[in-house]
Structure formats: C-alpha cells, structure tokens
Design a protein around this motif. Sequence first.
Motif, short mmCIF file in Angstrom:
data_model
loop_
_atom_site.label_atom_id
_atom_site.label_comp_id
_atom_site.label_asym_id
_atom_site.label_seq_id
_atom_site.Cartn_x
_atom_site.Cartn_y
_atom_site.Cartn_z
N SER A 147 -0.59 -2.11 -7.38
CA SER A 147 -0.30 -1.86 -8.80
C SER A 147 -0.27 -0.39 -9.17
N TYR A 148 -1.21 0.40 -8.65
CA TYR A 148 -1.32 1.79 -9.08
C TYR A 148 -0.76 2.78 -8.05
N GLY A 149 0.08 2.34 -7.15
CA GLY A 149 0.66 3.24 -6.15
C GLY A 149 0.59 2.64 -4.78
N GLY A 150 0.23 3.44 -3.77
CA GLY A 150 0.15 2.95 -2.40
C GLY A 150 -1.26 3.05 -1.86
N LYS A 151 -1.82 1.92 -1.43
CA LYS A 151 -3.14 1.94 -0.78
C LYS A 151 -2.94 2.30 0.69
N VAL A 152 -3.72 3.26 1.16
CA VAL A 152 -3.61 3.73 2.54
C VAL A 152 -4.89 3.38 3.29
N VAL A 153 -4.73 2.78 4.48
CA VAL A 153 -5.87 2.58 5.37
C VAL A 153 -5.55 3.27 6.69
N LEU A 154 -6.43 4.18 7.09
CA LEU A 154 -6.26 4.90 8.36
C LEU A 154 -7.31 4.41 9.34
N ARG A 155 -6.90 3.97 10.52
CA ARG A 155 -7.82 3.57 11.57
C ARG A 155 -7.96 4.72 12.56
#
Length: 572
Positions: free
Chosen positions: A280-288
């Motif tokens: 909803s508010y942009g892009g969620k980023v997950v870095l492994r």
Amino acid sequence: MVTSLRKRFIELFLAKKLITKKQLDEALKEQKRQKCSLGEILTRDGIISQKDLMILMSQELDIPPINLSRYKVSPDVLKLIPKRIATHYCIIPISTIGNTLTLATSDPLNIFAIDDIKVLTKYEIDMVLATESEIRDAITTYYGGEAAEMAKIIEASPEKAGDFALVEEEEIDVSKLAAESEKAPIVQMVDLILAEAIKKRASDIHIEPCEKELRIRYRVDGKLQQAFSLPRNNRNAVLARLKIMSKLDITESRLPQDGRFKIKLEGKEIDFRVSILPISYGGKVVLRALDKSDLGVGLDKLGFLEGPLNMFKEGLKKPYGMILITGPTGSGKSTTLYSILNKLNTPERSIITVEDPVEYQVEGITQIQIRPEIGLTFASGLRSLLRQSPDIIMVGEIRDFDTADIAIKASLTGEIVLSTLHTNDAIGAIARLIDMGVEPFLVASSIILTAAQRLCRRICPYCKVKTEIPKSVFERVGISEEELRKRGAKEFFKGKGCPRCNHTGYYGRMGTLETFLIDDHIREMIIKRASSAQIKEYALKHGMVMLRDNALTKFFNGDTTLEEVLRITTEE
C-alpha cells in the motif's frame, strides 16, 4: 602488586565460597586460553554475579561503587575519551575536578588501561566501580549507537521529516529518483543499515514503508528486532538506491522484483538476496544476508549432537541414492545442504544444483536458477542436467510429482541426490512422497536417509546465569523425575540479557537434527505401505532419537533453554 592483589581476590573467592576449587581451576585455564581478565570469565560463566564481584573489589580496594543509571555525565567530560577507547577498555569518564579525571571501571586492576588514559588525557586518574553491563549500557547511551549515527545522517539529508498529509497515490518523478538515491545522505543511510545488520549478525533485513515512517527491522537468531525508523519522505530514495545496487528496474513499481548484490566488509564478502514486494505505501524490501564463510565450517560445526550427526555421515558414504532434509522455512536446511556440497566439492566430481533462487554462489559447482515463466522448472531443469553426466545433484526443493519422480529415478541410476521437503518430521517425508504419487517400491529403493532439522537459539555466554526451574514446569511439559535423574540434570541456565545479545539472553543458533536411516526392514515396510506410526515404532526401537529428545539434550547440557526446546519442537 597486581599479582598479589589477584592472589588475594582468589583467596577471598574461595574463603567466601563464591567459587569452588574446581571452578577456579577451569576459569584460570580459560583465562590463559582467551587472554582476558579472571573476573570476566567468572561473570560470563555465571559463577559469580557482576554485582557481587563489584562489591568484593570495592571492599578490598577501598574504591567506591557508583550506580551509573542515576548519574548524568557532562558532554564536555565525554569528549576527553573517544568511544572506541571507552568500548575497548570498558570504562566511561564521570567528571573532572582540577587535574583529576574520575573514571568508572569494572576492572580496576587493568593498569594498562589507566596508563593509556593518563597519556591520552594528560589527567591524573581517580576510579569508581560499576558493573560491566552498566558501563556498556552507559557507553551506548552517551556515545550513541547506530540510532545516533542514523540521526546525524537524517539531519544532513536535504529532505527533513515534517508534517504531511497522506495522499492516496504518490506521483514519483522517475527522472529525479536515480539522482536522489545517489545523494550522500541516502548512500550513507543504506550503507549504515547494511553494516549494522552484519554487526548484529542479522540473517534478514526488513525495510517496510508505513503510513508515517520507513521502518527498518533485523531478524537476529530467528527473531525480528526493531532497528531504525526513518522519515517517510526518504522511502523512495532508499528503495531506488537498493534497486540500483541490485541492478533492478527503478521504474517498475507494480510488480514484485528479485535481485542480489555483494558487498565487502572487514575482509568478508557478504551476498544479499533482495526481494521487493509492492504494498500500500510503496515497496517492502527484504534482504537475506548470505555469508559464504558459514559454509566452510562443515557439518561438525553446525551444532548437531554426535549421535544423529554420525548417522547422517553414514548415509553420505553411500555411492548413490537420495538424502532428504525436512523442516519449515528458516530451519537451516539450505545451509546444511551447502555444507555437504562444500565438503563433496572436489575436482573429480561434477556437482549440479537446481534452485529457486540460487542461495549461495559457490565456485566449482554448476548452479541453475529455475525460471517458471519461460518453462525452466525444477522438473525440466532436472531432465536437462541428467544429460550433463553429474555425480551429485542438489534439488532446492521437491514440490510436485514430476520433480520427485525424476529426482528418485536419477538417484537409482548412480547419482547422489540431495533435496529438501516441507514435512514436520523425518519419517513424514516417506508418506509425503507416496502422497505425491511416487510408487512405494521407488521410494524404498532410492531413499538412503531423511532428516528433520530445526534451529534453536544458544544461551548468551556473556550473561549466562544459573536458574531454578520448578518441578511443576517439568511435569507440565511431560518430563518425569525419572528422566531428570537419568539425564543427571542438576543445574539449569538462562541468559539474563546484556548489550552483546541485545538483552535477549540468546547469542547465535545451533542445529538440532533428527535422522532416519533406512534399513532393509524399513524398505519392506514402505513397500507394504506400513503406516508412519508403525515405521516410527520400529525406528525408535532401533536407535532413532526424535527431534524433541535431541533438543532436550541440548537443554540438559546447558546450551539452550527449556522455552527454546518447546518453541522449536512438538510433543512426540
């Protein structure tokens, strides 16, 4: 002088029965090996509390104690000693009177620290005593940790956080976005986020745009922890910076994206696998974070108990067949598989993997990234690689009948096949393959060994203390008095929380393994479609140890807590 004082303290420890002769001898050996103070060894191992040690030193050396949490230190005094010196010697300046600087220390016998600070500050030194944990907390409070560093960067940013009204859909000027993401404060923000993640031993970084902020969290030892909150108007530039680093399309904001990049920090190369999801508010980023140095340690250093590990190694000696590791996401299956591949990776062997995604990039191994959108699936990739004359095949995950069927047939034609499966226990892998549609005689002929794996958190060695557990608790979780006697369980431990473990009481994780080695009788049972309960009954009679029993052994050994055992395992 110091030697005689040290001797006096040792005599006092023994006289006041704070330690036993055996504990002292072990602590002295450990001190020689680790080259640190005796007090640090005794408090870290929970033999004596930091407070008791401080009181004893205060009485013997006539140095007053201080409660740092109730004391306010002037910024001018803090400037006299840099943060790195304060952290290295575990000291903090308190005040100055004339030419005398008062220091709080937990180790007044460290004359090297006192001499160095005299030379550095040109002051005479007076001392007060505080516990090590109080001093480290004060250093974080007064000198500032990563949050203070991030605040400076945000202050330097041309876009300050202010009042704003939420809009339904934000228009983004893509032509300015790339330039904005390369501005010094944004680059520093992203660099600090990555550096702090590595410093805190995080396995994942979650960057989540919320309504009023950009939230940064780290997953440390399997648990998410809040790290920073950044102004909302930095979110697009931070996202663009990560996309540029990952060689992704910064103009794409409607579809999920996957990428990766590599950084070098303190001589270590760390790979980051990046996943971006539109929300909803942009892009969620997950870095492994993927540290290849973890793979070189081998199976022996992953924390497994000797019994199941030996059974696992026995299975690896077979010339062909399939080995399956089961467990939920994040249970360390891939790390275990790569540790095996690293050991088997020699010039005379051809190793090919089919993965989604490729976790670690390892030199000497052929790695295939599946791409279902163009028809390159686990099954089609497996079919193709069989024509490449491999010796060892690793399939990232068996998800369907086609993949299972080809992998099993490959294992029967002379290859070793390693793979993972999502089941709760090792025996359940057999039923899962048959449920997928694989014929029982093929399962019986191909499977060498299945293993169930979990990761449990270690008690922090820096704040490990003894604890009492009521008998009612053991009764409630099904541990009888007879089992406690059988295990010789007399002392139990926990971590009370310190700055090094971020006050969680845990530091690092270790693998817990349940191994199920297939013998001829079990093969007959599989062909006759015996139930999982019947197979389990036979396996237990012939030496198999269930996951919960393995985890309980780690608890009784003092490596983890009962809460961790119950968290990662279910009742058998």
